[in-house]
Design an enzyme around this catalytic site. Structure first.
Site, short mmCIF file in Angstrom:
data_model
loop_
_atom_site.label_atom_id
_atom_site.label_comp_id
_atom_site.label_asym_id
_atom_site.label_seq_id
_atom_site.Cartn_x
_atom_site.Cartn_y
_atom_site.Cartn_z
N MET A 187 0.86 -1.19 0.00
CA MET A 187 0.00 0.00 0.00
C MET A 187 0.90 1.24 0.00
O MET A 187 1.75 1.39 0.86
CB MET A 187 -0.86 -0.03 1.26
N HIS A 188 0.73 2.08 -1.01
CA HIS A 188 1.54 3.31 -1.02
C HIS A 188 0.87 4.48 -1.71
O HIS A 188 1.43 5.56 -1.77
CB HIS A 188 2.89 3.04 -1.68
N ARG A 189 -0.34 4.28 -2.30
CA ARG A 189 -1.01 5.38 -2.99
C ARG A 189 -1.25 6.52 -2.01
O ARG A 189 -1.70 6.27 -0.87
CB ARG A 189 -2.38 4.94 -3.53
#
Ligand code: UD1
Length: 361
Positions: A204-206
């Site tokens: 997860m990095h958005r």
């Protein structure tokens, strides 16, 4: 021989370049000059991909690094302009949707250098996401648009773009197939002391998820609940996410989730191939999970990879602890993946031919 500059800078672009650059050199299709913006610069975000995937050292490294969107884009544009003035390439090739992609396309089109966009035509909501802004602008100024699927081609046709558009398939499928025998599955499972199908891989990095404290906290709470239910949760943490977890004081809300450093391509693929399923907001990993025959829960309001959602293979999920648990409970892990959604693994050749046909190479 014509000269094309391939402009890369962020993790997903290294993976695509590894395969396309190699194929261009094998076929002697054109002189392929590699330029790295420096958007990603760590050992784990950049160097490891060059080592693992055998990417040659770039001819130029612009050393741009991190910063605000404007600073990063502007510095990249200035530095790249000098390279283009010096090298006088016949075209500039860019991948995907990062700030590196945008900066490259803007500089080249203003210098009347044709832009080749690999992974054109992806569209997803919300429209104000940085990557979505980048995609739309880059497609608008590109001369060769290489789409992974018919859906992507239709997206740009609807926007009035029809010249230079090709459906080439997905180059990430090419590299997945070629590198599969090298995925270090046994070593990874042993090192992490997990068993096949006994764990879930999370990335997860958005900024949509991680720059908002409530969303990040809610997803971490959902992951903690999954970890407590008996599945191991392996979470290689992107530097942006790690930074936000510290800033928002969320480092201790998911004590049973196993946070790891970012992984190289081969290590991550080894884990995905042997996972029960995947939870992600990464565009690339949504497809890679499918290539590995694993279902993905996509923590985003929409997906650029519509085909995988429309066929029911991937599931969209809100950044909410209960919704995440519901999505996990609803996953049928016995169904077979849909076939050949993004081509058959020869996208590199199709891209080379599309470029040759359009730019008379
Ligand atoms: C970028 C892309 C995204 C892509 C992703 C892959 C944009 C707008 N986004 O997001 O489309 O999916 O890369 O990873 O271009 N950092 C490090 N080390 C690094 C690189 C970054 O510590 O090597 C830190 C920086 O401090 C930065 C943060 O990570 O603040 C985010 O990096 P950035 O390049 O802004 O975007 P990504 O979130 O990686």
């Amino acid at each position: 021989m014509k000269k094309i500059i391939s402009f890369i800078g962020a993790r997903p672009q290294f993976i695509k370049e590894a395969l396309l650059g190699r194929r261009v050199r094998e076929r002697k299709a054109w002189e392929h000059v590699l330029v790295h913006s420096g958007q990603h610069y760590d050992l784990r975000m950049s160097d490891i991909f060059f080592q693992e995937l055998g990417i040659p050292q770039p001819a130029y490294h612009l050393g741009v690094g991190s910063g605000s969107h404007a600073a990063m884009t502007a510095q990249t544009m200035l530095a790249l302009e000098s390279v283009l003035v010096q090298e006088k390439p016949d075209a500039l090739l860019v991948y995907g949707d990062t700030n590196t992609t945008l900066a490259g396309a803007l500089v080249a089109c203003k210098m009347d250098i044709p832009v080749i966009h690999v992974e054109a035509g992806i569209r997803m909501l919300p429209e104000n996401m940085p990557e979505e802004i980048n995609r739309r602008i880059v497609d608008r100024v590109s001369s060769v648009l290489c789409c992974c699927s018919e859906v992507a081609r239709q997206n740009i046709t609807r926007e009035g773009i029809s010249r230079g558009v090709f459906v080439t398939g997905d180059i990430m499928y090419d590299i997945f197939l070629q590198m599969r025998p090298l995925f270090p599955a046994d070593g990874m499972l042993k090192n992490l002391a997990v068993r096949r199908s006994g764990y879930v891989v999370v990335t997860m990095h958005r900024n949509y998820n991680v720059d908002c404290k409530e969303r990040l906290e809610a997803v971490l709470a959902g992951l903690e609940a999954i970890a407590q239910s008996g599945l191991e949760v392996l979470f290689p943490v992107h530097p942006r996410t790690r930074k936000r977890m510290q800033e928002f004081a969320l480092e201790h809300v998911a004590p049973h989730v196993r946070c790891l450093d970012p992984l190289g391509y081969l290590e991550l693929m080894a884990l995905v191939e042997n996972a029960s399923f995947v939870i992600t907001d990464s565009g690339g990993l949504q497809k890679e999970s499918y290539y590995a025959g694993k279902r993905a829960i996509v923590i985003m309001p929409d997906s650029g990879w519509r085909e995988l959602v429309d066929t029911g293979w991937n599931t969209l999920c809100a950044p909410d602890a209960q919704e995440l648990q519901k999505a996990v409970a609803g996953l049928d892990l016995t169904v077979r993946p849909p076939a050949d959604v993004y081509g058959s693994g020869n996208a590199a050749d199709a891209i080379i031919e599309a470029v040759a046909a359009t730019l008379s190479i």
